[in-house]
Enzyme design. Structure first.
Site, PDB file in Angstrom:
ATOM      1  N   ASP A  62       1.086  10.567   1.635  1.00 29.15           N
ATOM      2  CA  ASP A  62       0.819   9.727   0.463  1.00 29.15           C
ATOM      3  C   ASP A  62       0.649  10.627  -0.765  1.00 29.15           C
ATOM      4  O   ASP A  62      -0.368  10.599  -1.439  1.00 29.15           O
ATOM      5  CB  ASP A  62      -0.456   8.900   0.746  1.00 29.15           C
ATOM      6  CG  ASP A  62      -0.736   7.859  -0.325  1.00 29.15           C
ATOM      7  OD1 ASP A  62       0.166   7.567  -1.126  1.00 29.15           O
ATOM      8  OD2 ASP A  62      -1.871   7.346  -0.358  1.00 29.15           O
TER       9      ASP A  62
ATOM     10  N   LYS B  72       0.286  12.527  -6.957  1.00 24.44           N
ATOM     11  CA  LYS B  72      -1.084  12.207  -6.561  1.00 24.44           C
ATOM     12  C   LYS B  72      -1.321  12.506  -5.084  1.00 24.44           C
ATOM     13  O   LYS B  72      -0.385  12.819  -4.336  1.00 24.44           O
ATOM     14  CB  LYS B  72      -1.409  10.740  -6.869  1.00 24.44           C
ATOM     15  CG  LYS B  72      -0.450   9.690  -6.350  1.00 24.44           C
ATOM     16  CD  LYS B  72      -0.491   9.398  -4.873  1.00 24.44           C
ATOM     17  CE  LYS B  72      -1.852   9.029  -4.348  1.00 24.44           C
ATOM     18  NZ  LYS B  72      -1.937   7.617  -3.968  1.00 24.44           N
TER      19      LYS B  72
ATOM     20  N   ASN C 276      -3.873  10.899  -1.749  1.00 22.89           N
ATOM     21  CA  ASN C 276      -4.704   9.757  -1.373  1.00 22.89           C
ATOM     22  C   ASN C 276      -6.164  10.010  -1.742  1.00 22.89           C
ATOM     23  O   ASN C 276      -6.673  11.120  -1.575  1.00 22.89           O
ATOM     24  CB  ASN C 276      -4.565   9.471   0.128  1.00 22.89           C
ATOM     25  CG  ASN C 276      -5.291   8.203   0.519  1.00 22.89           C
ATOM     26  OD1 ASN C 276      -6.459   8.227   0.876  1.00 22.89           O
ATOM     27  ND2 ASN C 276      -4.606   7.083   0.422  1.00 22.89           N
ATOM     28  N   SER C 277      -6.839   8.969  -2.210  1.00 26.75           N
ATOM     29  CA  SER C 277      -8.212   9.109  -2.719  1.00 26.75           C
ATOM     30  C   SER C 277      -9.203   9.571  -1.659  1.00 26.75           C
ATOM     31  O   SER C 277     -10.265  10.096  -1.995  1.00 26.75           O
ATOM     32  CB  SER C 277      -8.683   7.764  -3.272  1.00 26.75           C
ATOM     33  OG  SER C 277      -7.827   7.332  -4.273  1.00 26.75           O
TER      34      SER C 277
ATOM     35  N   SER D  41       0.820  -1.214   0.000  1.00 27.05           N
ATOM     36  CA  SER D  41       0.000   0.000   0.000  1.00 27.05           C
ATOM     37  C   SER D  41       0.854   1.264   0.000  1.00 27.05           C
ATOM     38  O   SER D  41       1.755   1.417   0.838  1.00 27.05           O
ATOM     39  CB  SER D  41      -0.886  -0.023   1.253  1.00 27.05           C
ATOM     40  OG  SER D  41      -1.270   1.281   1.625  1.00 27.05           O
ATOM     41  N   GLY D  42       0.536   2.171  -0.894  1.00 25.99           N
ATOM     42  CA  GLY D  42       1.240   3.457  -0.908  1.00 25.99           C
ATOM     43  C   GLY D  42       0.983   4.233   0.370  1.00 25.99           C
ATOM     44  O   GLY D  42       1.910   4.815   0.954  1.00 25.99           O
ATOM     45  N   LEU D  43      -0.281   4.237   0.790  1.00 26.68           N
ATOM     46  CA  LEU D  43      -0.609   4.951   2.021  1.00 26.68           C
ATOM     47  C   LEU D  43       0.201   4.395   3.192  1.00 26.68           C
ATOM     48  O   LEU D  43       0.803   5.146   3.970  1.00 26.68           O
ATOM     49  CB  LEU D  43      -2.116   4.819   2.316  1.00 26.68           C
ATOM     50  CG  LEU D  43      -2.567   5.385   3.667  1.00 26.68           C
ATOM     51  CD1 LEU D  43      -2.372   6.891   3.719  1.00 26.68           C
ATOM     52  CD2 LEU D  43      -4.023   5.028   3.943  1.00 26.68           C
TER      53      LEU D  43
ATOM     54  N   ARG E 175      -6.396   1.206 -12.244  1.00 27.20           N
ATOM     55  CA  ARG E 175      -7.334   1.664 -11.208  1.00 27.20           C
ATOM     56  C   ARG E 175      -8.109   2.889 -11.696  1.00 27.20           C
ATOM     57  O   ARG E 175      -7.512   3.880 -12.093  1.00 27.20           O
ATOM     58  CB  ARG E 175      -6.521   1.982  -9.957  1.00 27.20           C
ATOM     59  CG  ARG E 175      -7.262   2.742  -8.893  1.00 27.20           C
ATOM     60  CD  ARG E 175      -6.438   2.698  -7.627  1.00 27.20           C
ATOM     61  NE  ARG E 175      -6.786   3.724  -6.685  1.00 27.20           N
ATOM     62  CZ  ARG E 175      -6.209   3.872  -5.492  1.00 27.20           C
ATOM     63  NH1 ARG E 175      -5.252   3.030  -5.127  1.00 27.20           N
ATOM     64  NH2 ARG E 175      -6.570   4.836  -4.684  1.00 27.20           N
TER      65      ARG E 175
ATOM     66  N   HIS F   2     -12.518   2.013  -7.614  1.00 29.55           N
ATOM     67  CA  HIS F   2     -12.446   2.535  -6.245  1.00 29.55           C
ATOM     68  C   HIS F   2     -13.682   3.384  -5.938  1.00 29.55           C
ATOM     69  O   HIS F   2     -14.220   4.058  -6.831  1.00 29.55           O
ATOM     70  CB  HIS F   2     -11.176   3.365  -6.066  1.00 29.55           C
ATOM     71  CG  HIS F   2     -10.685   3.380  -4.650  1.00 29.55           C
ATOM     72  ND1 HIS F   2     -11.240   2.617  -3.649  1.00 29.55           N
ATOM     73  CD2 HIS F   2      -9.674   4.071  -4.056  1.00 29.55           C
ATOM     74  CE1 HIS F   2     -10.611   2.843  -2.512  1.00 29.55           C
ATOM     75  NE2 HIS F   2      -9.647   3.719  -2.721  1.00 29.55           N
TER      76      HIS F   2
ATOM     77  N   GLU G  22      -3.019   4.138 -11.042  1.00 25.12           N
ATOM     78  CA  GLU G  22      -4.307   4.835 -10.974  1.00 25.12           C
ATOM     79  C   GLU G  22      -4.321   6.013 -11.938  1.00 25.12           C
ATOM     80  O   GLU G  22      -3.270   6.627 -12.197  1.00 25.12           O
ATOM     81  CB  GLU G  22      -4.579   5.287  -9.530  1.00 25.12           C
ATOM     82  CG  GLU G  22      -3.579   6.265  -8.967  1.00 25.12           C
ATOM     83  CD  GLU G  22      -3.623   6.342  -7.428  1.00 25.12           C
ATOM     84  OE1 GLU G  22      -3.493   5.290  -6.767  1.00 25.12           O
ATOM     85  OE2 GLU G  22      -3.771   7.455  -6.905  1.00 25.12           O
TER      86      GLU G  22
ATOM     87  N   ASP H 156       1.092  -0.993  -5.065  1.00 28.53           N
ATOM     88  CA  ASP H 156       0.282   0.197  -5.325  1.00 28.53           C
ATOM     89  C   ASP H 156       1.245   1.220  -5.936  1.00 28.53           C
ATOM     90  O   ASP H 156       1.965   1.913  -5.222  1.00 28.53           O
ATOM     91  CB  ASP H 156      -0.293   0.686  -3.989  1.00 28.53           C
ATOM     92  CG  ASP H 156      -0.953   2.044  -4.090  1.00 28.53           C
ATOM     93  OD1 ASP H 156      -1.097   2.554  -5.211  1.00 28.53           O
ATOM     94  OD2 ASP H 156      -1.317   2.585  -3.033  1.00 28.53           O
TER      95      ASP H 156
ATOM     96  N   ASP I  68       0.785   3.990  -7.493  1.00 25.09           N
ATOM     97  CA  ASP I  68       0.271   5.364  -7.676  1.00 25.09           C
ATOM     98  C   ASP I  68      -0.010   5.610  -9.170  1.00 25.09           C
ATOM     99  O   ASP I  68      -0.698   4.839  -9.797  1.00 25.09           O
ATOM    100  CB  ASP I  68       1.249   6.383  -7.083  1.00 25.09           C
ATOM    101  CG  ASP I  68       1.330   6.277  -5.561  1.00 25.09           C
ATOM    102  OD1 ASP I  68       0.431   5.646  -4.971  1.00 25.09           O
ATOM    103  OD2 ASP I  68       2.281   6.810  -4.970  1.00 25.09           O
TER     104      ASP I  68
HETATM  105  C1  SPV Z   1      -3.391   2.571  -0.663  1.00 22.59           C
HETATM  106  O1  SPV Z   1      -3.481   1.621   0.116  1.00 22.59           O
HETATM  107  O2  SPV Z   1      -2.452   3.354  -0.669  1.00 22.59           O
HETATM  108  C2  SPV Z   1      -4.440   2.789  -1.651  1.00 22.59           C
HETATM  109  C3  SPV Z   1      -5.808   2.427  -1.347  1.00 22.59           C
HETATM  110  O3  SPV Z   1      -4.162   3.340  -2.693  1.00 22.59           O
HETATM  111  S1  SPV Z   1      -6.579   3.850  -0.801  1.00 22.59           S
HETATM  112  O4  SPV Z   1      -5.878   4.336   0.372  1.00 22.59           O
HETATM  113  O5  SPV Z   1      -7.924   3.415  -0.510  1.00 22.59           O
HETATM  114  O6  SPV Z   1      -6.577   4.846  -1.846  1.00 22.59           O
HETATM  115 MG    MG Z   2      -2.409   4.301  -2.657  1.00 28.53          MG
END
Ligand code: SPV
Ligand code: MG
Length: 297
Positions: free
Chosen positions: A54, A116, A118-119, A42-44, A155, A186, A110, A81, A83
């Site tokens: 992130d 980017k 975080n979503s 996971s990027g986050l 994504r 997502h 994505e 992930d 990005d």
């Molecule tokens: C992550 O885990 O970094 C993701 C998923 O990209 S989310 O945090 O839901 O965007």
């Molecule tokens: Mg991410």
């Protein structure tokens, strides 16, 4: 079986499969020992563990360094992930090359712009990539991979950005045709309605991956009914460890003692087991000269 082939099997399996988040070598190992068949890098979580945001504050080579530890510590496949692919098609295809060298099984990109965010942070304000540009990126990545089974997941962030079903379908279909192995749809709603209307229209055209962080209360059987291929539990090792570290730090700070915490924390023996200290001891017996031999020299 190669890690890439394992991930490919997961994505094409007839059953719902799961990826569990990890963010460095230890957490990756813990995910494997828990029984999971694959890891979401996971990027986050990786950036949070580094103490940065992130928002591409960590460079992609710093991410690669973390991945290398994760990959070395495990035998199950890792989906990165990735990005936005850290730039344009050229940066993204170089990323694929470097991931393959580190035995990473696949990458998810994505359709946002670099750098980017975080979503779940101000999602609607985030501009999306042009569809043609993103398709070119997918094609460049698929053309670059050496291993036929390396996975590229595309994504779609159009629900997050507030664009609605038609745009999500347009993008998902374009990414499928560009060669993506699966699409990740997502949603930041607290229910599954966006995913449900997408799945009804999509009609099993190509594997679908979801990240149910916000609709966590939806029963998993609903994912199965809808024909989801892979669900990603995206950040729960990170969040569990933050909670545990905050509690123990506060307690030791207040107590100025370890008396109250020893029974609450993992034993050192368990730490050594996870590090495979026994393997090194055995190797030392085999490869280091014995004490007597040294004295005899
Ligand atoms: C992550 O885990 O970094 C993701 C998923 O990209 S989310 O945090 O839901 O965007
Ligand atoms: Mg991410």
């Amino acid at each position: 079986m190669k890690k890439t082939s394992k991930l490919k099997h997961l994505i094409h399996s007839q059953n719902l499969e799961f990826l569990m988040e990890a963010h460095y070598g230890l957490s990756a190992k813990i995910v494997e020992e828990a029984g999971f068949k694959g890891i979401w890098a996971s990027g986050l979580s990786m950036t949070a563990a580094m103490g940065v945001r992130d928002s591409n504050e960590a460079s992609w080579t710093q991410v690669l360094d973390v991945l290398e530890f994760m990959s070395d510590a495990t035998s199950i496949p890792i989906l990165l992930d990735g990005d936005t692919g850290y730039g344009n098609f050229n940066n993204a295809r170089r990323l694929v090359k470097k991931l393959e060298q580190r035995n990473i099984a696949g990458v998810c990109i994505e359709d946002k712009l670099f750098p980017k965010t975080n979503s779940f942070l101000n999602g609607e304000a985030q501009p999306l990539a042009e569809v043609d540009e993103f398709c070119g990126k997918i094609k460049a990545m698929k053309d670059t991979q050496n291993d036929d089974d390396f996975i590229v997941v595309a994504r779609v962030e159009a629900f997050i950005a507030g664009w609605g079903l038609m745009e999500v379908l347009r993008r998902a279909e374009a990414y499928r045709q560009a060669g993506a192995d699966a699409v990740l749809i997502h949603s930041n709603r607290s229910d599954m309605t966006e995913i449900e209307i997408f799945m009804n229209e999509w009609n099993g055209r190509h594997p679908v991956v979801i990240v149910p962080t916000k609709y966590y209360s939806t029963p998993t059987k609903r994912f199965r009914e809808l024909g989801i291929s892979v669900a990603i539990w995206a950040n729960h090792n990170l969040r569990a460890s933050i909670d545990a570290m905050q509690k123990i730090s506060r307690q030791i700070y207040q107590d100025e003692s370890l008396i109250g915490v020893e029974g609450q924390v993992t034993t050192l023996e368990e730490v050594f087991r996870l590090q495979r200290a026994d393997e090194l001891q055995a190797a030392e017996m085999k490869y280091l000269p014995s004490h007597e031999n040294i004295q005899g020299d």
